[in-house]
Design an enzyme around this catalytic site. Structure first.
Site, PDB file in Angstrom:
ATOM      1  N   ASP A  98     -16.058  89.428   8.992  1.00  0.00           N
ATOM      2  CA  ASP A  98     -17.263  88.802   9.677  1.00  0.00           C
ATOM      3  C   ASP A  98     -16.608  87.709  10.362  1.00  0.00           C
ATOM      4  O   ASP A  98     -16.171  86.394   9.807  1.00  0.00           O
ATOM      5  CB  ASP A  98     -17.997  88.483   8.472  1.00  0.00           C
ATOM      6  CG  ASP A  98     -19.836  88.895   9.048  1.00  0.00           C
ATOM      7  OD1 ASP A  98     -20.527  89.225   8.472  1.00  0.00           O
ATOM      8  OD2 ASP A  98     -20.055  88.273  10.251  1.00  0.00           O
ATOM      9  N   ASP A 200     -20.786  87.594  14.109  1.00  0.00           N
ATOM     10  CA  ASP A 200     -21.918  86.710  13.676  1.00  0.00           C
ATOM     11  C   ASP A 200     -22.890  86.077  14.814  1.00  0.00           C
ATOM     12  O   ASP A 200     -22.037  85.316  15.274  1.00  0.00           O
ATOM     13  CB  ASP A 200     -21.586  85.873  12.670  1.00  0.00           C
ATOM     14  CG  ASP A 200     -22.909  85.305  11.713  1.00  0.00           C
ATOM     15  OD1 ASP A 200     -23.519  86.245  10.881  1.00  0.00           O
ATOM     16  OD2 ASP A 200     -23.032  84.002  12.130  1.00  0.00           O
ATOM     17  N   GLU A 257     -23.208  91.091  16.509  1.00  0.00           N
ATOM     18  CA  GLU A 257     -24.660  91.091  16.193  1.00  0.00           C
ATOM     19  C   GLU A 257     -25.465  90.183  17.256  1.00  0.00           C
ATOM     20  O   GLU A 257     -25.412  88.909  17.449  1.00  0.00           O
ATOM     21  CB  GLU A 257     -24.821  90.085  14.941  1.00  0.00           C
ATOM     22  CG  GLU A 257     -26.191  89.836  14.401  1.00  0.00           C
ATOM     23  CD  GLU A 257     -26.521  88.725  13.282  1.00  0.00           C
ATOM     24  OE1 GLU A 257     -25.909  87.673  13.725  1.00  0.00           O
ATOM     25  OE2 GLU A 257     -27.273  88.926  12.526  1.00  0.00           O
ATOM     26  N   HIS A 330     -27.727  93.198   5.291  1.00  0.00           N
ATOM     27  CA  HIS A 330     -27.838  92.030   4.232  1.00  0.00           C
ATOM     28  C   HIS A 330     -28.843  90.826   4.790  1.00  0.00           C
ATOM     29  O   HIS A 330     -29.267  89.875   3.709  1.00  0.00           O
ATOM     30  CB  HIS A 330     -26.405  91.288   4.113  1.00  0.00           C
ATOM     31  CG  HIS A 330     -26.060  90.568   5.271  1.00  0.00           C
ATOM     32  ND1 HIS A 330     -25.675  91.095   6.663  1.00  0.00           N
ATOM     33  CD2 HIS A 330     -25.847  89.169   5.638  1.00  0.00           C
ATOM     34  CE1 HIS A 330     -25.335  90.148   7.486  1.00  0.00           C
ATOM     35  NE2 HIS A 330     -25.593  89.142   6.923  1.00  0.00           N
ATOM     36  N   ASP A 331     -29.191  91.083   5.822  1.00  0.00           N
ATOM     37  CA  ASP A 331     -30.268  90.085   6.271  1.00  0.00           C
ATOM     38  C   ASP A 331     -31.611  90.674   6.346  1.00  0.00           C
ATOM     39  O   ASP A 331     -32.753  89.967   6.609  1.00  0.00           O
ATOM     40  CB  ASP A 331     -30.186  89.607   7.820  1.00  0.00           C
ATOM     41  CG  ASP A 331     -28.886  88.821   8.016  1.00  0.00           C
ATOM     42  OD1 ASP A 331     -28.342  88.596   9.172  1.00  0.00           O
ATOM     43  OD2 ASP A 331     -28.488  88.277   6.958  1.00  0.00           O
TER      44      ASP A 331
HETATM   45  O1  TEU Z   1     -27.677  86.261  11.248  1.00  0.00           O
HETATM   46  C1  TEU Z   1     -28.168  85.676  12.502  1.00  0.00           C
HETATM   47  C2  TEU Z   1     -29.662  85.750  12.545  1.00  0.00           C
HETATM   48  O2  TEU Z   1     -30.143  85.536  13.566  1.00  0.00           O
HETATM   49  C3  TEU Z   1     -30.415  86.118  11.484  1.00  0.00           C
HETATM   50  O3  TEU Z   1     -29.672  85.519  10.259  1.00  0.00           O
HETATM   51  C4  TEU Z   1     -31.770  85.950  11.409  1.00  0.00           C
HETATM   52  O4  TEU Z   1     -31.920  84.850  11.938  1.00  0.00           O
HETATM   53  C5  TEU Z   1     -31.911  85.452   9.923  1.00  0.00           C
HETATM   54  O5  TEU Z   1     -31.488  86.138   9.046  1.00  0.00           O
HETATM   55  C6  TEU Z   1     -33.391  85.029   9.563  1.00  0.00           C
HETATM   56  O6  TEU Z   1     -33.734  85.479   8.293  1.00  0.00           O
HETATM   57  C7  TEU Z   1     -26.457  86.089  10.927  1.00  0.00           C
HETATM   58  C8  TEU Z   1     -26.027  86.520   9.579  1.00  0.00           C
HETATM   59  O7  TEU Z   1     -26.182  87.947   9.572  1.00  0.00           O
HETATM   60  C9  TEU Z   1     -27.145  85.908   8.870  1.00  0.00           C
HETATM   61  O8  TEU Z   1     -26.581  86.204   7.228  1.00  0.00           O
HETATM   62  C10 TEU Z   1     -26.557  84.165   8.581  1.00  0.00           C
HETATM   63  O9  TEU Z   1     -27.530  83.503   7.794  1.00  0.00           O
HETATM   64  C11 TEU Z   1     -26.693  83.833  10.027  1.00  0.00           C
HETATM   65  O10 TEU Z   1     -26.127  84.515  11.045  1.00  0.00           O
HETATM   66  C12 TEU Z   1     -25.789  82.164  10.015  1.00  0.00           C
HETATM   67  O11 TEU Z   1     -24.619  82.725   9.916  1.00  0.00           O
END
Ligand code: TEU
Ligand code: CA
Length: 557
Positions: A98, A200, A257, A330-331
């Protein structure tokens, strides 16, 4: 479209902290992943994306990196990482790390040096501004709530930018020294044998400067970052430079992403010679989200809403490049708990959802546990929640006047923790994830839903995923499944998701996304059923009968 090595592959996302704990400390680790490579190979996985395992204080579960050249001891050692790369290579598989470079951790040496000397070289690695009378340079809201400006430790007259957590200071990509440090690290990892990266939050690296306010969109007087991103120009210069200096020379696989891409940018992003190999389709992920917060967002999508999202994404990408398709990560909440109404959740509907997204045009990514139909977990109280994003959304819901009970109910359906509970390997304690105490409580349904209970059951969700992957990779159908044009079929039929895939052969995908059965006139002389999520199907006189949540793929001539 020019064929690429990765087009016919299947990818799998591992959230290492919750995948498999080999040493009983309750935290998933690299030796644990290595011990499960044969499980992934047997599933049919080719590309593995690891969420971050670099040295980190885990303020945002590893997306806050304190050393880009090291593995956090909680997950293992650099030797473990090198062994993992070798073991995947032996199996003809590829590892993606990542790439988290919009920000680093406040515990990274760069930020520590910036604190020591804000006006020195490392001060310019970040966005550090003067601070008078608590005034901030702009009113953007962090993704995790609150202002994006934080006083610089030890310097009350200065403040730094963090669009995510305050322990994730944004790196200043306008500074060529920052970019060169990032590129050096990417190449260091690619030279170690990585297949590539998941990139990311990368759209955030280009800010619209000078900093300015946007109209407040909530009572807190702040404004969503999205308003600034919509006006930021020139991210392509950074991405093109990065690709030219790193990814392209290594022929690396990269998946971006990207949430806020502009339609006219798509070809630059994932077209031939683009910044990335591919990027995720997030149309259905963001659908129904309210600017007010999760408490005001749609907890579930209807089949019609889901259908319009996936078809619009397919149409937008067309033949520009190869998109990557997901139902969860995972988000996000578990896909089966977000795209299927709770009262209709069953193996048939889980398989139907799997079949629909898998047969779309694009690279399918499976998130750990999705292949066995893992569902959202249960939160008894806010104390059960680990995720910083959920905790923020809970506060937003309380501030909007919801009771504690209602606030928890509304935000828990979106909580990132739903995807971060331990992988469910078997029905023993803690789902066979650890023989210690898991860092996050396992989903209480693990005795019913786990790998061991499904791996020898031909009718299981896991077996259906294997059948989907096998069809996608079969000599006879892979060209059509990978490159076939997607042509919607009976799009106006409510709760039916139907489409052709037209390539060397013609496949028809039919998903009866409802409890009620239906009949469809087969639009061809003949149809050979290749995949069926039920053990029966009625075809008489050119009419096919689909039962509740029945999904089929047929070759039609
Ligand atoms: O996520 C970017 C992002 O925009 C999402 O995280 C979203 O805004 C967030 O999940 C709201 O709940 C990436 C990663 O996938 C995430 O796990 C990280 O928290 C984020 O970047 C910061 O690195
Ligand atoms: Ca461990």
């Amino acid at each position: 479209m020019k064929k690429q090595w990765w087009h016919d592959k299947v990818a799998y996302q591992i959230y290492p902290k919750s995948f498999y704990d080999s040493n009983g400390d309750g935290i998933g680790d690299l030796p644990g992943i290595i011990s499960k490579l044969d499980y992934l190979k047997d599933l049919g996985v080719d590309i593995i994306w690891l969420s971050p395992i670099y040295k980190s204080p885990l303020a945002d579960e590893g997306y806050d990196i304190a050393d880009y050249y090291s593995i956090d001891p909680r997950f293992g050692t650099m030797e473990d990482m090198e062994r993992l790369i070798q073991e995947t290579k032996k199996r003809g598989m590829y590892i993606l790390m990542d790439l988290v470079v919009n920000h680093c951790s406040d515990e990274h040496e760069w930020f520590q040096k910036a604190i020591q000397d804000p006006d020195g070289e490392y001060g310019n690695f970040f966005y550090i501004e003067d601070r008078k009378n608590d005034r901030t340079p702009c009113n953007w809201r962090s993704y995790f709530g609150g202002p994006v400006w934080e006083p610089l430790p030890g310097h009350p007259d200065k403040q730094y930018l963090h669009v995510f957590h305050k322990k994730q200071p944004d790196l200043n990509w306008e500074n060529p020294k920052v970019r060169q440090e990032v590129y050096k690290n990417i190449n260091w990892w690619l030279d170690k044998g990585l297949g590539g990266f998941r990139i990311d939050a990368i759209i955030n690296i280009k800010k619209k400067l000078p900093f300015c306010n946007y109209p407040a969109d909530r009572e807190d007087g702040l404004s969503s970052i999205d308003h600034m991103l919509a006006e930021a120009k020139g991210v392509g210069e950074f991405l093109g430079e990065m690709a030219k200096e790193t990814f392209h020379p290594h022929n690396a696989f990269t998946v971006g992403e990207v949430f806020n891409e502009k339609k006219e940018e798509i070809a630059d992003f994932i077209g031939e010679g683009g910044y990335f190999s591919t990027m995720f389709d997030f149309a259905e992920t963001v659908y129904g989200k309210s600017e007010k917060g999760w408490y005001d967002s749609k907890p579930y999508l209807t089949p019609e809403e889901y259908k319009s999202c996936i078809f619009s994404a397919q149409e937008k990408i067309g033949d520009i490049g190869m998109i990557s398709n997901i139902i969860e990560n995972h988000d996000e909440p578990r896909g089966v708990s977000h795209y299927i109404l709770p009262e209709d959740l069953c193996d048939a509907s889980k398989k139907l959802l799997a079949g629909v997204y898998f047969m779309l045009r694009g690279l399918p990514f499976i998130y750990q546990g999705q292949e066995i139909g893992m569902e959202n977990t249960v939160f008894r109280s806010i104390q059960d929640v680990d995720d910083v994003s959920t905790l923020d959304e809970y506060r937003v819901a309380l501030a909007a006047g919801l009771s504690e009970e209602e606030a928890l109910k509304r935000v828990s359906v979106f909580s990132r923790d739903n995807a971060r509970t331990p992988m469910q390997w078997n029905g023993s304690d803690h789902a066979g994830f650890t023989n210690g105490t898991p860092w996050l409580k396992e989903n209480p349904n693990y005795r019913r839903i786990n790998v061991e209970a499904q791996e020898n059951d031909e009718g299981s969700v896991l077996s259906f995923y294997k059948a989907l992957i096998a069809l996608r990779k079969s000599e006879k159908y892979k060209d059509t499944a990978v490159y076939g044009k997607l042509v919607p079929f009976l799009e106006e039929e409510k709760n039916l998701i139907g489409f052709f895939r037209e390539g060397e052969r013609r496949l028809l995908v039919l998903a009866n996304f409802q409890k009620e059965p239906r009949e469809i006139a087969v639009p061809a002389e003949s149809a050979e059923i290749l995949l069926n999520n039920l053990d029966h199907v009625k075809i008489e006189n050119g009419i096919i009968g689909l039962d509740a949540y029945q999904f089929i793929v047929g070759e039609v001539r």
